[in-house]
Design a protein around this motif. Structure first.
Motif, short mmCIF file in Angstrom:
data_model
loop_
_atom_site.label_atom_id
_atom_site.label_comp_id
_atom_site.label_asym_id
_atom_site.label_seq_id
_atom_site.Cartn_x
_atom_site.Cartn_y
_atom_site.Cartn_z
N SER A 46 -41.50 38.80 108.61
CA SER A 46 -41.30 37.83 109.69
C SER A 46 -40.93 38.50 111.00
O SER A 46 -40.81 37.84 112.03
CB SER A 46 -40.19 36.84 109.29
N GLY A 47 -40.76 39.82 110.96
CA GLY A 47 -40.37 40.55 112.16
C GLY A 47 -41.53 41.33 112.76
O GLY A 47 -42.69 40.91 112.70
N LEU A 48 -41.21 42.49 113.30
CA LEU A 48 -42.20 43.32 113.99
C LEU A 48 -42.86 44.29 113.01
O LEU A 48 -42.20 45.05 112.32
CB LEU A 48 -41.53 44.11 115.11
N VAL A 49 -44.19 44.24 112.95
CA VAL A 49 -44.97 45.14 112.10
C VAL A 49 -45.65 46.17 113.00
O VAL A 49 -46.26 45.82 114.01
CB VAL A 49 -46.03 44.38 111.29
N ARG A 50 -45.53 47.43 112.60
CA ARG A 50 -46.13 48.50 113.39
C ARG A 50 -46.87 49.49 112.49
O ARG A 50 -46.40 49.82 111.41
CB ARG A 50 -45.06 49.27 114.17
N TRP A 51 -48.04 49.94 112.97
CA TRP A 51 -48.80 51.00 112.31
C TRP A 51 -48.77 52.24 113.18
O TRP A 51 -48.90 52.18 114.41
CB TRP A 51 -50.26 50.59 112.13
N SER A 52 -48.60 53.40 112.53
CA SER A 52 -48.64 54.67 113.23
C SER A 52 -49.13 55.75 112.27
O SER A 52 -49.17 55.55 111.05
CB SER A 52 -47.26 55.04 113.78
N VAL A 53 -49.50 56.90 112.82
CA VAL A 53 -49.79 58.06 111.99
C VAL A 53 -48.47 58.57 111.45
O VAL A 53 -47.46 58.58 112.16
CB VAL A 53 -50.53 59.15 112.79
N PHE A 54 -48.45 59.00 110.19
CA PHE A 54 -47.21 59.35 109.50
C PHE A 54 -46.36 60.33 110.28
O PHE A 54 -45.14 60.16 110.39
CB PHE A 54 -47.54 59.92 108.12
N HIS A 55 -46.98 61.37 110.85
CA HIS A 55 -46.19 62.40 111.55
C HIS A 55 -46.01 62.11 113.04
O HIS A 55 -45.48 62.94 113.77
CB HIS A 55 -46.84 63.79 111.35
#
Length: 232
Positions: A46-55
């Motif tokens: 229900s909050g903020l979802v973020r995608w990033s590269v692991f490193h």
């Protein structure tokens, strides 16, 4: 600082090992070069979802909250899907530079780790003796090139070159015939075989070339002449 008891230390070690095994056991997403890739993640947030590269955790590729989604060019999350618990990330053009581990976070807590892999390219090449064989390395990172003969007259199989930027290291019989673009000059029928380009850091095959060199003068198995190639 208090040290952990033997039982607690063992438990922590077991949990860490178990987590590592689970992460490594997750099936990677494999796609062909320049295809669209979807990195799956199903979790209610229900909050903020973020995608990033692991490193690179601070380099946000795409994010969604209850009001909207935002993303960098080439990446996409769908808000309607986010509201339903589908937090998948779509990479619209998967090239070799995007091969990596990706992490999805909900309010700064890791919930999904997905690895993207690009399927190796496969190319058949037919050229005439005396011409140059050019192998596209496809990535700027350090690669190794392996050769496997398809005939009894070919040189011994194994690694023949390492290319890192403009630095080139090759076996003696190839050193005078190759350039930093991995151009093998003055090929002969004995150079026929399979050439494999491998990403050294990730230990993954990038490109497989099946090469056939046709004899120009009827001699199917001429000797390898490095001096001839060095003049080019």
């Amino acid at each position: 600082m208090q040290s952990c008891s033997s039982a607690l230390c063992i438990l922590i070690l077991l949990i860490s090992t178990f987590t590592t095994e689970i992460l490594s056991a997750v099936a990677p997403v494999k796609v062909n070069l320049h295809d669209s890739a979807t990195l799956p993640c199903s979790e209610r947030c229900s909050g903020l979802v973020r995608w990033s590269v692991f490193h690179k955790p601070t380099d946000v590729l795409a994010e969604c909250d209850q009001t909207s989604c935002r993303s960098k060019e080439g990446y996409q999350m769908i808000h309607d899907q986010y509201l339903k618990g589908n937090l998948s990330l779509t990479i619209t053009d998967a090239d070799f530079s995007k091969r990596d581990w990706y992490t999805c976070q909900c309010d700064d807590k890791d919930i999904c780790d997905v690895r993207l892999q690009i399927e190796p390219l496969s190319t058949s090449v037919r050229i005439k003796a005396g011409e140059s064989l050019v192998l596209d390395l496809d990535i700027p990172e350090e690669v190794e090139v392996y050769y496997k003969s398809t005939g009894a007259a070919g040189p011994s199989s194994g690694q023949i070159c390492t290319v890192d930027g403009r630095s080139l290291q090759c076996k003696p019989e190839y050193k005078q015939r190759a350039s930093t673009l991995l151009q093998l000059r003055a090929v002969t029928p004995s150079d026929s075989g399979v050439y494999t380009v491998m990403d050294k850091r990730n230990e993954k095959v990038i490109h497989i070339y099946t090469v056939t060199v046709e004899s120009a003068g009827g001699d199917d198995h001429p000797d390898l002449d490095t001096d001839k190639g060095a003049a080019v």
